[in-house]
Enzyme design. Structure first.
Site, PDB file in Angstrom:
ATOM      1  N   THR A  74       1.042  -0.956  -0.183  1.00 41.51           N
ATOM      2  CA  THR A  74      -0.207   0.148   0.291  1.00 41.51           C
ATOM      3  C   THR A  74       1.051   1.173  -0.200  1.00 41.51           C
ATOM      4  O   THR A  74       1.994   1.093   0.242  1.00 41.51           O
ATOM      5  CB  THR A  74      -1.034   0.263   1.299  1.00 41.51           C
ATOM      6  OG1 THR A  74      -1.739  -0.961   1.331  1.00 41.51           O
ATOM      7  CG2 THR A  74      -2.170   1.414   1.173  1.00 41.51           C
ATOM      8  N   THR A  94      -3.367   1.881  -3.549  1.00 41.87           N
ATOM      9  CA  THR A  94      -2.735  -0.293  -2.754  1.00 41.87           C
ATOM     10  C   THR A  94      -3.633  -0.521  -3.840  1.00 41.87           C
ATOM     11  O   THR A  94      -4.235  -0.659  -4.372  1.00 41.87           O
ATOM     12  CB  THR A  94      -3.230  -0.196  -2.217  1.00 41.87           C
ATOM     13  OG1 THR A  94      -2.305  -1.748  -1.560  1.00 41.87           O
ATOM     14  CG2 THR A  94      -4.650  -1.174  -1.153  1.00 41.87           C
ATOM     15  N   ASN A 130      -3.792  -4.067  -2.686  1.00 45.72           N
ATOM     16  CA  ASN A 130      -3.690  -4.820  -1.732  1.00 45.72           C
ATOM     17  C   ASN A 130      -2.280  -5.163  -1.667  1.00 45.72           C
ATOM     18  O   ASN A 130      -0.983  -4.539  -0.382  1.00 45.72           O
ATOM     19  CB  ASN A 130      -4.750  -6.458  -1.566  1.00 45.72           C
ATOM     20  CG  ASN A 130      -4.619  -6.597  -0.036  1.00 45.72           C
ATOM     21  OD1 ASN A 130      -4.751  -5.448   0.535  1.00 45.72           O
ATOM     22  ND2 ASN A 130      -5.429  -7.681  -0.141  1.00 45.72           N
ATOM     23  N   ASP A 175      -9.485  -8.700   1.607  1.00 40.00           N
ATOM     24  CA  ASP A 175      -9.926  -7.484   3.138  1.00 40.00           C
ATOM     25  C   ASP A 175     -11.053  -7.989   3.120  1.00 40.00           C
ATOM     26  O   ASP A 175     -11.772  -7.228   4.077  1.00 40.00           O
ATOM     27  CB  ASP A 175      -9.826  -6.554   2.184  1.00 40.00           C
ATOM     28  CG  ASP A 175      -8.434  -5.990   2.648  1.00 40.00           C
ATOM     29  OD1 ASP A 175      -7.413  -7.186   3.179  1.00 40.00           O
ATOM     30  OD2 ASP A 175      -8.404  -4.219   2.092  1.00 40.00           O
ATOM     31  N   GLY A 186       0.831  -0.113   5.498  1.00 38.55           N
ATOM     32  CA  GLY A 186       0.783  -1.449   6.372  1.00 38.55           C
ATOM     33  C   GLY A 186       0.081  -2.162   6.622  1.00 38.55           C
ATOM     34  O   GLY A 186      -0.155  -2.942   7.853  1.00 38.55           O
ATOM     35  N   SER A 246      -8.256  -0.754   6.511  1.00 40.88           N
ATOM     36  CA  SER A 246      -7.063   0.049   7.063  1.00 40.88           C
ATOM     37  C   SER A 246      -6.868   1.407   7.092  1.00 40.88           C
ATOM     38  O   SER A 246      -6.374   2.293   7.495  1.00 40.88           O
ATOM     39  CB  SER A 246      -6.298  -0.777   7.765  1.00 40.88           C
ATOM     40  OG  SER A 246      -6.929  -2.105   8.633  1.00 40.88           O
TER      41      SER A 246
HETATM   42  N1  GLY Z   1      -5.727  -3.663   1.889  1.00 39.00           N
HETATM   43  C1  GLY Z   1      -5.277  -3.006   3.535  1.00 39.00           C
HETATM   44  C2  GLY Z   1      -6.469  -2.114   3.531  1.00 39.00           C
HETATM   45  O1  GLY Z   1      -7.369  -1.628   2.318  1.00 39.00           O
HETATM   46  O2  GLY Z   1      -6.235  -1.858   4.547  1.00 39.00           O
END
Ligand code: GLY
Length: 580
Positions: free
Chosen positions: A391, A409, A411, A433, A483, A463
């Site tokens: 990300t 991102t 992912n 996710d 992260g 997140s």
């Molecule tokens: N793919 C990580 C997030 O969206 O938190």
């Protein structure tokens, strides 16, 4: 909400112990903007600044600012450039979130998170035995949600930008067409992760591997003709090229030929959404962050509200007491995340309750500065098999004082590793996710509930936490990080390090980080904390584990006189904060 948990835990904790750490009048030192005596020094500029994980992308953004574009324009240019220079996470085939706070104080959030295709179903990632199958949700053609980045940048450009989209895509076209010199970060990641994902797909191998079968190495030139062509189509035809035109056909054909689900109708139906940010206050500062389908904003505000009940400044940075209080607050927030968070267009997220000061106080009263509450007493769960740190985040401030924070991102590194046909576009693996099987952890060890189960046209919980903090009505700190599950606690520490511990933005960035996500019951710490502190934390009942570095923050702080102070994260190589 959470009442059972609150009541149970509250009965376990003696109120007196709580008040050992609590105080009504915190003793935070004055904010530092960097003085000679400091150990780390921010980049200083006057008119505009960009912080991103890649020097070429930062430069693309700074050039837009110098040409008179605003922070939204520059952020779009950075985002497109990163799709070329940082394919580990930069993307056209993924999604994310943009948080904007205008110079006049209007805060807004653009949600361009991926969306499950219409044919997606609740149990699509279960194997014959009914167990979650990570291969399906991470590396197969089923792993991709409908990408949102192109729609998100177009919406931001239309509503808040000032320059034509084509001008903002132009630097990315140049970088893809003329080629980039592969930097250390990309070379290393191609070497490590390429062989897990890219090499198995002929379209991807053709882009990232040379004729001799080796991935591009540091110092070699990577040209991406197909990606340049796709970028040019978007520049000339707008987002329709991606969602209804030639690129849509290419993605749909790739899916149809390989058992994927994304069809032309899914792409045509994708919409980026403008949402009201989550907002809260912390020791007199205003905090704006991303609302659902990200969990970031809610839980950053929830944790800050809990921490407001303790005098962290008096405890001191890196003290066992401050770390204990923060870790315990994080456990409560991540437990709530597993139960209540999902796509707000599908489930009712109790964000007002979760971000209320009263609820935070009830959680603060359960925190014992001397004794950790075992996660099993909050809720049962399982361990994470593997974690990714991908990300990417970038922050921009322009000369008017408009601020933009973007986290987006694919992912995991290079997403699913699948380049769609001849588009040159890497596709995400964001479907991981979702809660493949509610109660079972995803790649970040995060346990999700029914609220985050797969449904057609639903967006998976994230997140990602682009965050802006304001002081006296003016933007003060723009920050964010990659992260995975650790994004929330990384951003939280940027805020706490700056406000409670008076660190300048470079020091706040450099300071060692720690993270607790409730499950697994583990206090993850970076190296850099004193062994004595770690021993004290163990004695309090924390299960401390020293693990690799967390996050890559890209942050800008604005001083009282308007000077811009920025810092890229030393945990990343090749990132850059620059301005003019
Ligand atoms: N793919 C990580 C997030 O969206 O938190």
């Amino acid at each position: 909400m959470g009442q059972g948990r609150v009541t149970l835990a509250a009965s376990l904790i003696a109120g007196l112990i709580f008040w050992q750490g609590a105080t009504a009048a915190p003793t935070a030192p004055p904010i530092s903007y960097g003085v000679d005596a400091d150990t780390f020094h921010p980049v200083k500029e006057q008119h505009g600044m960009v912080a991103s994980v890649d020097a070429l992308a930062t430069q693309a953004g700074v050039d837009v600012l110098k040409r008179g574009g605003n922070a939204v324009d520059a952020a779009i240019a950075v985002g497109y450039a990163l799709a070329v220079t940082h394919p580990q996470a930069g993307n056209l085939g993924g999604g994310g979130f943009m948080l904007i706070r205008t110079a006049s104080g209007h805060a807004t959030a653009i949600d361009f998170r991926e969306m499950a295709p219409i044919k997606a179903s609740r149990d699509m990632f279960l194997d014959a035995q009914g167990n979650a199958d990570g291969k399906k949700s991470l590396t197969s053609h089923l792993a991709s949600g409908v990408p949102g980045t192109v729609a998100g940048f177009a919406l931001a450009n239309k509503e808040y930008g000032t320059l034509p989209l084509a001008q903002l895509i132009a630097p990315a076209i140049r970088l893809a067409e003329k080629g980039i010199v592969v930097n250390e970060a990309l070379a290393d990641d191609l070497k490590v992760y390429g062989k897990e994902v890219l090499i198995t797909h002929p379209n991807s191998k053709a882009v990232f591997y040379k004729a001799d079968g080796q991935p591009y190495a540091r110092g070699e030139k990577l040209v991406q003709h197909n990606l340049a062509r796709s970028l040019r189509l978007i520049a000339t035809q707008g987002p329709d090229a991606f969602y209804k035109g030639e690129i849509a056909s290419e993605i749909a054909a790739e899916m149809a030929a390989n058992g994927g689900l994304i069809g032309k109708a899914d792409l045509a139906n994708y919409k980026a959404v403008e949402r009201k940010p989550i907002s809260g206050t912390y020791r007199g500062y205003e905090v704006f962050s991303m609302p659902p389908p990200s969990s970031g904003g809610i839980h950053i505000v929830e944790i800050l509200n809990i921490l407001e009940n303790f005098d962290l400044a008096k405890m001191g940075f890196g003290s066992a007491d401050a770390m204990q209080v923060m870790a315990e607050a994080e456990k409560h927030a991540y437990a709530d995340r597993s139960e209540y968070l999902g796509d707000p267009d599908f489930v009712k997220v109790p964000w007002q309750a979760l971000t209320s000061k009263a609820y935070a106080k009830s959680l603060a009263q359960q925190i014992d500065v001397n004794k950790a509450l075992p996660s099993t007493e909050i809720k049962p769960g399982k361990l994470a098999p593997y974690e990714s740190n991908q990300t990417t985040h970038f922050s921009v401030v322009d000369k008017q004082g408009n601020a933009v924070a973007v986290t987006y991102t694919l992912n995991t590194y290079f997403g699913s590793g699948i380049v769609a046909g001849k588009s040159g576009i890497l596709l995400n693996n964001e479907m991981d996710d979702f809660s493949a099987k509610p109660g079972t952890p995803n790649i970040y060890g995060l346990v999700g509930g029914e609220a985050n189960a797969v449904q057609p046209y639903k967006r998976p919980l994230s997140s990602m936490s682009p965050t802006i903090v304001a002081k006296d009505g003016k933007t003060w700190l723009v920050t964010g990080s990659p992260g995975g599950s650790r994004i929330i606690t990384t951003v939280l520490q940027m805020v706490v390090n700056s406000i409670d511990f008076g660190m300048n933005v470079a020091e706040a960035t450099n300071a060692p980080r720690f993270h607790h996500q409730w499950l697994p019951d583990q206090l993850r710490v970076e190296k850099g904390f004193s062994p004595d502190t770690l021993k004290l934390l163990e004695a309090k009942g924390q299960h401390v584990k020293v693990l690799p570095a967390m996050g890559s923050t890209q942050s800008i702080m604005i001083g009282p006189d308007g000077t811009l102070y920025g810092a890229s994260d030393p945990r990343s190589v090749d990132d850059l904060t620059a301005g003019y």
